[in-house]
Design a protein around this motif. Structure first.
Motif, PDB file in Angstrom:
ATOM      1  N   LEU A   1      82.736 -54.281 -50.842  1.00 18.45           N
ATOM      2  CA  LEU A   1      84.061 -54.351 -50.224  1.00 18.45           C
ATOM      3  C   LEU A   1      84.011 -55.054 -48.877  1.00 18.45           C
ATOM      4  CD1 LEU A   1      85.510 -50.804 -51.023  1.00 18.45           C
ATOM      5  CD2 LEU A   1      86.168 -52.987 -52.064  1.00 18.45           C
ATOM      6  N   LEU A   2      83.000 -54.706 -48.064  1.00 22.32           N
ATOM      7  CA  LEU A   2      82.880 -55.332 -46.746  1.00 22.32           C
ATOM      8  C   LEU A   2      82.524 -56.812 -46.866  1.00 22.32           C
ATOM      9  CD1 LEU A   2      81.072 -52.515 -44.727  1.00 22.32           C
ATOM     10  CD2 LEU A   2      83.446 -53.244 -44.538  1.00 22.32           C
ATOM     11  N   LEU A   3      81.646 -57.130 -47.836  1.00 21.03           N
ATOM     12  CA  LEU A   3      81.313 -58.530 -48.055  1.00 21.03           C
ATOM     13  C   LEU A   3      82.539 -59.319 -48.481  1.00 21.03           C
ATOM     14  CD1 LEU A   3      77.832 -58.277 -49.817  1.00 21.03           C
ATOM     15  CD2 LEU A   3      78.323 -59.391 -47.635  1.00 21.03           C
ATOM     16  N   GLU A   4      83.305 -58.728 -49.375  1.00 20.08           N
ATOM     17  CA  GLU A   4      84.535 -59.391 -49.834  1.00 20.08           C
ATOM     18  C   GLU A   4      85.515 -59.578 -48.687  1.00 20.08           C
ATOM     19  OE1 GLU A   4      88.304 -58.538 -52.848  1.00 20.08           O
ATOM     20  OE2 GLU A   4      86.450 -57.363 -53.038  1.00 20.08           O
ATOM     21  N   LEU A   5      85.651 -58.519 -47.847  1.00 20.67           N
ATOM     22  CA  LEU A   5      86.554 -58.617 -46.704  1.00 20.67           C
ATOM     23  C   LEU A   5      86.115 -59.720 -45.748  1.00 20.67           C
ATOM     24  CD1 LEU A   5      88.854 -57.572 -44.902  1.00 20.67           C
ATOM     25  CD2 LEU A   5      87.261 -55.877 -43.983  1.00 20.67           C
ATOM     26  N   ARG A   6      84.799 -59.731 -45.468  1.00 17.68           N
ATOM     27  CA  ARG A   6      84.304 -60.732 -44.532  1.00 17.68           C
ATOM     28  C   ARG A   6      84.490 -62.140 -45.074  1.00 17.68           C
ATOM     29  NH1 ARG A   6      80.530 -64.097 -42.997  1.00 17.68           N
ATOM     30  NH2 ARG A   6      79.852 -64.102 -40.812  1.00 17.68           N
TER      31      ARG A   6
ATOM     32  N   SER B   1      90.594 -56.359 -49.560  1.00 14.35           N
ATOM     33  CA  SER B   1      89.670 -55.244 -49.784  1.00 14.35           C
ATOM     34  C   SER B   1      89.725 -54.250 -48.628  1.00 14.35           C
ATOM     35  CB  SER B   1      88.241 -55.779 -49.944  1.00 14.35           C
ATOM     36  OG  SER B   1      87.882 -56.561 -48.810  1.00 14.35           O
ATOM     37  N   LEU B   2      90.332 -54.638 -47.513  1.00 14.31           N
ATOM     38  CA  LEU B   2      90.477 -53.719 -46.388  1.00 14.31           C
ATOM     39  C   LEU B   2      91.196 -52.446 -46.810  1.00 14.31           C
ATOM     40  CD1 LEU B   2      90.512 -53.020 -43.314  1.00 14.31           C
ATOM     41  CD2 LEU B   2      92.649 -54.334 -43.168  1.00 14.31           C
ATOM     42  N   PHE B   3      92.163 -52.568 -47.660  1.00 19.48           N
ATOM     43  CA  PHE B   3      93.000 -51.428 -48.023  1.00 19.48           C
ATOM     44  C   PHE B   3      92.353 -50.529 -49.093  1.00 19.48           C
ATOM     45  CE2 PHE B   3      96.081 -54.980 -47.044  1.00 19.48           C
ATOM     46  CZ  PHE B   3      96.168 -54.647 -45.698  1.00 19.48           C
ATOM     47  N   LYS B   4      91.127 -50.862 -49.471  1.00 17.84           N
ATOM     48  CA  LYS B   4      90.393 -50.022 -50.411  1.00 17.84           C
ATOM     49  C   LYS B   4      89.389 -49.125 -49.700  1.00 17.84           C
ATOM     50  CE  LYS B   4      90.876 -53.605 -53.956  1.00 17.84           C
ATOM     51  NZ  LYS B   4      90.167 -54.552 -54.853  1.00 17.84           N
ATOM     52  N   LEU B   5      89.326 -49.266 -48.372  1.00 18.65           N
ATOM     53  CA  LEU B   5      88.439 -48.388 -47.594  1.00 18.65           C
ATOM     54  C   LEU B   5      89.189 -47.097 -47.322  1.00 18.65           C
ATOM     55  CD1 LEU B   5      87.078 -51.075 -45.103  1.00 18.65           C
ATOM     56  CD2 LEU B   5      85.898 -50.120 -47.091  1.00 18.65           C
ATOM     57  N   GLU B   6      89.226 -46.230 -48.342  1.00 21.47           N
ATOM     58  CA  GLU B   6      90.144 -45.091 -48.321  1.00 21.47           C
ATOM     59  C   GLU B   6      89.763 -44.020 -47.313  1.00 21.47           C
ATOM     60  OE1 GLU B   6      87.178 -44.221 -51.671  1.00 21.47           O
ATOM     61  OE2 GLU B   6      88.165 -45.954 -50.738  1.00 21.47           O
ATOM     62  N   PHE B   7      88.535 -44.068 -46.773  1.00 17.79           N
ATOM     63  CA  PHE B   7      88.120 -43.046 -45.800  1.00 17.79           C
ATOM     64  C   PHE B   7      88.276 -43.524 -44.347  1.00 17.79           C
ATOM     65  CE2 PHE B   7      85.798 -42.022 -49.679  1.00 17.79           C
ATOM     66  CZ  PHE B   7      86.117 -40.674 -49.826  1.00 17.79           C
ATOM     67  N   LEU B   8      88.897 -44.657 -44.200  1.00 12.70           N
ATOM     68  CA  LEU B   8      89.048 -45.250 -42.861  1.00 12.70           C
ATOM     69  C   LEU B   8      89.956 -44.382 -41.992  1.00 12.70           C
ATOM     70  CD1 LEU B   8      87.885 -47.883 -41.647  1.00 12.70           C
ATOM     71  CD2 LEU B   8      90.104 -48.967 -42.108  1.00 12.70           C
TER      72      LEU B   8
ATOM     73  N   LEU C   1      98.578 -51.217 -45.638  1.00 14.01           N
ATOM     74  CA  LEU C   1      98.101 -50.270 -44.632  1.00 14.01           C
ATOM     75  C   LEU C   1      98.487 -48.839 -44.990  1.00 14.01           C
ATOM     76  CD1 LEU C   1      98.878 -52.230 -41.330  1.00 14.01           C
ATOM     77  CD2 LEU C   1      96.616 -51.683 -42.247  1.00 14.01           C
ATOM     78  N   ALA C   2      99.587 -48.687 -45.738  1.00 14.45           N
ATOM     79  CA  ALA C   2     100.041 -47.347 -46.118  1.00 14.45           C
ATOM     80  C   ALA C   2      99.056 -46.655 -47.055  1.00 14.45           C
ATOM     81  CB  ALA C   2     101.425 -47.436 -46.763  1.00 14.45           C
ATOM     82  N   ASN C   3      98.145 -47.435 -47.680  1.00 11.72           N
ATOM     83  CA  ASN C   3      97.152 -46.835 -48.580  1.00 11.72           C
ATOM     84  C   ASN C   3      96.052 -46.117 -47.808  1.00 11.72           C
ATOM     85  OD1 ASN C   3      98.563 -47.967 -50.711  1.00 11.72           O
ATOM     86  ND2 ASN C   3      97.304 -49.829 -50.739  1.00 11.72           N
ATOM     87  N   LEU C   4      95.920 -46.410 -46.523  1.00 14.72           N
ATOM     88  CA  LEU C   4      94.857 -45.797 -45.717  1.00 14.72           C
ATOM     89  C   LEU C   4      95.368 -44.472 -45.184  1.00 14.72           C
ATOM     90  CD1 LEU C   4      93.756 -49.032 -43.797  1.00 14.72           C
ATOM     91  CD2 LEU C   4      92.803 -48.093 -45.920  1.00 14.72           C
ATOM     92  N   SER C   5      95.508 -43.524 -46.084  1.00 16.12           N
ATOM     93  CA  SER C   5      96.186 -42.262 -45.778  1.00 16.12           C
ATOM     94  C   SER C   5      95.446 -41.409 -44.769  1.00 16.12           C
ATOM     95  CB  SER C   5      96.418 -41.466 -47.069  1.00 16.12           C
ATOM     96  OG  SER C   5      95.171 -41.193 -47.701  1.00 16.12           O
ATOM     97  N   ARG C   6      94.148 -41.690 -44.534  1.00 17.02           N
ATOM     98  CA  ARG C   6      93.384 -40.893 -43.576  1.00 17.02           C
ATOM     99  C   ARG C   6      93.402 -41.484 -42.154  1.00 17.02           C
ATOM    100  NH1 ARG C   6      90.732 -40.351 -48.455  1.00 17.02           N
ATOM    101  NH2 ARG C   6      90.051 -38.237 -49.019  1.00 17.02           N
ATOM    102  N   LEU C   7      94.129 -42.552 -41.970  1.00 15.21           N
ATOM    103  CA  LEU C   7      94.150 -43.212 -40.660  1.00 15.21           C
ATOM    104  C   LEU C   7      94.669 -42.272 -39.577  1.00 15.21           C
ATOM    105  CD1 LEU C   7      95.413 -46.918 -40.904  1.00 15.21           C
ATOM    106  CD2 LEU C   7      93.204 -46.092 -40.084  1.00 15.21           C
TER     107      LEU C   7
END
Length: 981
Positions: A39-44, A81-88, A107-113
């Protein structure tokens, strides 16, 4: 980046790809399981940016991502892929440039923000309603985004489910809500809020008391909104540390108890011009560190208790209405680093500030003190405390425009290694620079800004030759003489040089190493002589006016000097020859002033194509026609070609200059009719056509009149004729009100400005207006051939100060409507055919100091009230039917206002002797008349007048003088008349 952020993502990924043992990888590798690493590689790979991202992990999970200030310009969209980091839990995208795209809905998918920072990131448009699903948010920062707005959802809809929110930053987001709406939304939705920052959000008053339910609120930043009043209940927050209501349109009384809140550390109320009140007594246990109230109307004295503010580090009371002395207790402010008390009405002396050894800037200018600290623009007096120049951290001192006394040796500056700004201009101090000649230049500070104007300097301080960092040098209004040294042009950082109003005679030419940075050079009002000196090529502002330079203007001046020049003045010198065509290369001209020289030849056609903002060629010997090829893109605001030998007609293409404010072609030999084509120039304020050969009527029946801004019009000494159309005058709106705005001036480069000058005839005398005030209004139609009645519509011009209709053929009575001109100071209606009585309403003109009604056919008694009691006989002479004590005649005599034969004969002789010159007009020579015939006809005309009056005198007065019986009968008649009452 902080310690929890992995060093560099690229290094981490490469380490993992090489080493299979994850225990040997850096701490960041703990985040990088196979899925998360991809995910991070894809984001970068999708991001467009310059550096690598910072990652924070816990238990192998990505919980924090800091991409701030990475110059990211794209790569984040709905499928990122940023929005798949669900524990962010923390995401920072601040200080990037997302090219005004909308905030991603993902951004709304990052429910733990818990922390979301999108400030200065370049997002725009509507804030998405989906952000309201981030229920765990503790910090939300959407400030300083490009045209971001909060309409759907509204503020209430966005934050209603954000009950955990502690900090809310929405600065410059367009919320557009009234007080009860936004206050209630906050108080009912975010009860745990501690920081509220909503500056410039288009919020309006009143600030509702419902905010008090936010018991934990400690920071309130609401600057740039429209609140009108400042509620005192804001001081009731028990944890309040910062209150910022700058530029909120606050008015009324300032609640003193704000400054008595023990927890308050910062109070900013600046730029609320209508906010009144005074400073309270300060408590001893105050936590105040920053007090900024500049630009308010806070008045009164600075209380002695200000010494209680032991934690105060920043005090800015610039441009308030403070008076009295500076309290001596300020010496107790040991933590003070910034002090600005400038532009007040403070008096007295500067107190000892030796204890404030942390002071870096002191500003006291524009006060009335005697004697970066800002105390300028006051009335301070006395001596400057020697300890002031021993403060070790001092970086800036400004004491300008005060009333200090005594002298100061320049050597006191030695050892102040941190001092970069020194402004003692117009402070009243006399500075002795002689000792600096023997001192080592290295012992003086390296200045960036040095201003010693009007400090009685007689020699240049020697240490200046080694000032490698000097940006601004102002030594104007001193007694410096001799040569301007060569080293002036070798200071590599110098950009602003002002040596004006001195006695420099020569400019020592720099043959090499001329600085390329110098952009402002002001050498006006010296005694420079000889040829025009060579100057740096980068100069944007050059003023050599009011010197004794005698030379031609170099033909190649435009090639070598004027490529970037916006202000260029050679006015009031002895330049001769022609105007070089290379001036036309000055593409950036704002002002070109060559006035008051001895220039000859024609005006280059191409000069009008350049179209500077100000073109002043006044008082030269220019001839030929005015250039006709004025472009449609004309930028002229001032066009002054008066007092030359120009001929031809006024160009029709001048109408292209739609920004023209001042038009002066007076005192030339211009022919033609009234320039009706100027009617399209709605910005015109000054129109001077004086002393030319113009003729015809001035009404423009076929052109719409849009001269609503016109305030000075002078068409005197021409051959204009016909009547004055009433509707024509009625459209001059600027003369109908009494306004007081800034003088007409054009600023150029910092504080430099150009001021127009206009010569007008006031109260019979020529006066040059150096600063044209908007309040000044004048009409001069004198010395023409106008006829018919004076229009009643003149009475509507209630802002008019000067009116001259003399030396025409106006007839009929004086309009009583002129009595409405309550601002009128000068009225000249002399040498016309006006009849009837003097309107009594003219006596109500309280400001009228000059009146001339002479040589008309007025009759009746002269008013003997108010202003008329101050006018002499010369204001009314030449009106046979007038009587009154001003003329020494009794209005009850049988001959009414007839003057004695002797007085009448003397006036007749005066007219015959002086002729036209007695009227004050300049004779206009007609092209079709033969000069010899004209002189003879005038001679016989005036001789005939004289002869007729002489004959009449002896027919009536001769028998009285020679026949005794007639004389006795004449005396008996007057005895009966005088004693019968």
């Amino acid at each position: 980046m902080n310690g929890s952020i992995v060093s560099w993502l690229l290094l981490a990924i490469s380490t993992i790809s090489i080493f299979s043992d994850l225990t040997r990888a850096s701490a960041s590798a703990q985040c990088l399981g196979i899925n998360r690493r991809s995910l991070l590689l894809e984001l970068r790979n999708n991001l467009i940016f310059n550096a690598s991202e910072g990652v924070t992990c816990e238990d192998g999970l990505v919980v924090g991502l800091d991409l701030s200030s990475e110059s990211i310009s794209g790569g984040i969209n709905g499928s990122s892929s940023l929005f798949k980091l669900e524990f962010l839990r923390s995401l920072n995208l601040a200080f990037n440039d997302f090219k005004s795209i909308a905030i991603p809905l993902g951004l709304a998918n990052l429910s733990r923000l818990e922390n979301l920072n999108l400030s200065y990131a370049g997002f725009a448009g509507q804030i998405p309603a989906e952000l309201s699903r981030l229920r765990k948010l503790r910090t939300l920062d959407l400030s300083y985004l490009n045209s971001l707005k909060l309409e759907k959802p509204s503020l209430r809809s966005l934050i209603r489910d954000l009950g955990e929110l502690r900090e809310l930053y929405l600065d410059w987001v367009n919320v557009s809500a009234e007080g009860s709406e936004w206050c209630d939304a906050l108080s009912s939705s975010v009860p745990k809020l501690e920081v509220l920052s909503m500056s410039y959000c288009s919020l309006s008053s009143p600030i509702d008391a419902s905010l008090l339910s936010l018991a934990n609120l400690s920071v309130i930043q609401l600057e740039g909104n429209n609140f009108s009043t400042i509620p005192s209940f804001l001081a009731n927050f028990s944890s309040l540390k910062i209150l910022n209501l700058r530029d909120c349109g606050l008015q009324g009384e300032f609640p003193q108890k704000f400054l008595q809140v023990q927890t308050l550390q910062t109070l900013i109320l600046s730029f609320n011009k209508l906010l009144q009140g005074s400073l309270p007594d300060f408590l001893e246990d105050s936590s105040l560190e920053t007090l900024v109230m500049y630009g308010t109307n806070i008045s009164g004295r600075i209380p002695d208790s200000i010494g209680n503010l032991r934690k105060l580090s920043w005090l800015d009371l610039w441009n308030c209405n403070l008076s009295g002395s500076i309290p001596s207790s300020m010496k107790n402010l040991s933590k003070l680093t910034f002090l600005d008390l400038s532009r007040n009405s403070l008096t007295g002396s500067i107190p000892p500030l030796g204890a404030s050894r942390n002071l870096t800037q002191i500003y006291l200018h524009h006060n009335a003190l005697r004697g970066r600290l800002y105390l300028e623009d006051n009335s301070l007096e006395g001596d400057i405390p020697p300890a002031l120049f021993t403060l070790p951290r001092l970086k800036g001192i400004s004491l300008s425009r005060n009333n200090f006394s005594g002298s100061m040796n320049i050597d006191v500056l030695q050892g102040l290694g941190n001092l970069t700004l020194l402004d003692l201009s117009y402070s009243g101090l006399s500075i002795d620079a002689t000792a600096s000649a023997s001192a080592a230049a290295s012992s003086f500070p390296e200045f960036v800004w040095l201003s010693l104007a009007s400090c009685q300097l007689r020699i240049l301080p020697q240490f200046l030759a080694n000032q490698s960092k000097l940006f601004t040098l102002d030594l104007s209004h001193n007694h410096l003489q001799g040569e301007i040294p060569r080293w002036i042009w070798t200071l590599e950082q110098l950009q602003i040089l002002n040596l004006s109003v001195n006695f420099f005679e020569e400019l020592e030419t720099a043959t090499h190493n001329v600085t390329s940075a110098l952009s402002i050079v002001d050498l006006h009002s010296n005694m420079l002589q000889g040829n025009m000196p060579p100057l740096p090529l980068s100069t944007r502002y050059l003023d050599l006016s009011s010197n004794n330079i005698t030379s031609v203007i170099p033909d190649n001046i435009g090639y070598h000097l004027l490529s970037n020049t916006s202000f260029f003045s050679l006015s009031k010198n002895n330049f001769h020859g022609s105007i070089p065509k290379s001036f036309c290369l000055g593409d950036y001209f704002g002002v070109l002033d060559l006035s008051h020289n001895h220039l000859k030849g024609t005006i280059p056609d191409c000069l009008m194509m350049v179209s500077p903002g100000v073109l002043n060629l006044r008082n030269n010997q220019l001839s030929g026609n005015i250039p006709q090829n004025i472009p449609a893109t004309c930028n002229l605001r001032t066009f002054d070609i008066s007092e030359n030998l120009l001929q031809g007609q006024i160009p029709l293409s001048l109408a292209n200059c739609t920004s023209l404010e001042i038009m002066n072609i007076g005192d030339n030999q211009i022919e033609g009719t009234f320039p009706c084509h100027f009617q399209a120039i709605s910005s015109l304020r000054v129109l001077v056509l004086r002393s030319n050969k113009l003729h015809g009527e001035i009404g423009c029946q076929h052109s719409p009149n849009t001269w609503q801004m016109l305030q000075i019009v002078d068409v005197s000494s021409n051959n204009f004729s016909g009547t004055l159309p009433p509707q024509y005058l009625a459209t001059w709106e600027a003369m109908k009100v009494n306004v007081d705005i800034d003088r007409i001036q054009y600023p150029f480069l910092h504080s430099a400005e150009y001021q127009d000058t206009i010569t007008i005839t006031v109260k019979g005398l020529k006066v040059e207006l150096v600063k044209i005030l908007i309040i000044f209004t004048s009409i001069d139609f004198s010395c023409n051939n106008f006829k018919g009645p004076i229009p009643d519509t003149l009475g509507a011009l209630k802002g008019l100060h000067f009116l001259n209709l003399s030396n025409n053929a106006f007839s009929g009575p004086i309009p009583s409507s002129l009595g409405h001109l309550q601002q009128l100071e000068s009225l000249d209606l002399s040498w016309n055919d006006l009849n009837g009585t003097i309107p009594p309403r003219l006596s109500d003109l309280n400001f009228l100091s000059f009146l001339n009604l002479s040589y008309n056919t007025l009759e009746g008694s002269i008013p003997v009230v108010k202003q008329f009691l101050t006018f002499s006989a010369s204001s009314f002479e030449g009106n046979a039917g007038l009587c009154g004590f001003q003329l020494g005649t009794n209005c009850s005599s049988p001959f009414g206002g007839n003057q004695s034969c002797k007085n009448l004969l003397e006036k007749t002789r005066s007219i015959a002797t002086n002729g036209v010159e007695e009227t004050g007009c300049v004779p206009i020579q007609s092209d079709t008349d033969d000069p010899g015939d004209n002189d003879d006809s005038e001679k016989w005309f005036y001789m005939g007048i004289s002869l007729g009056f002489v004959v009449g005198f002896w027919i009536f007065c001769g028998p009285l003088a020679s026949i005794k019986s007639w004389r006795f009968a004449y005396y008996r008649f007057w005895d009966k008349v005088l004693f019968s009452h």
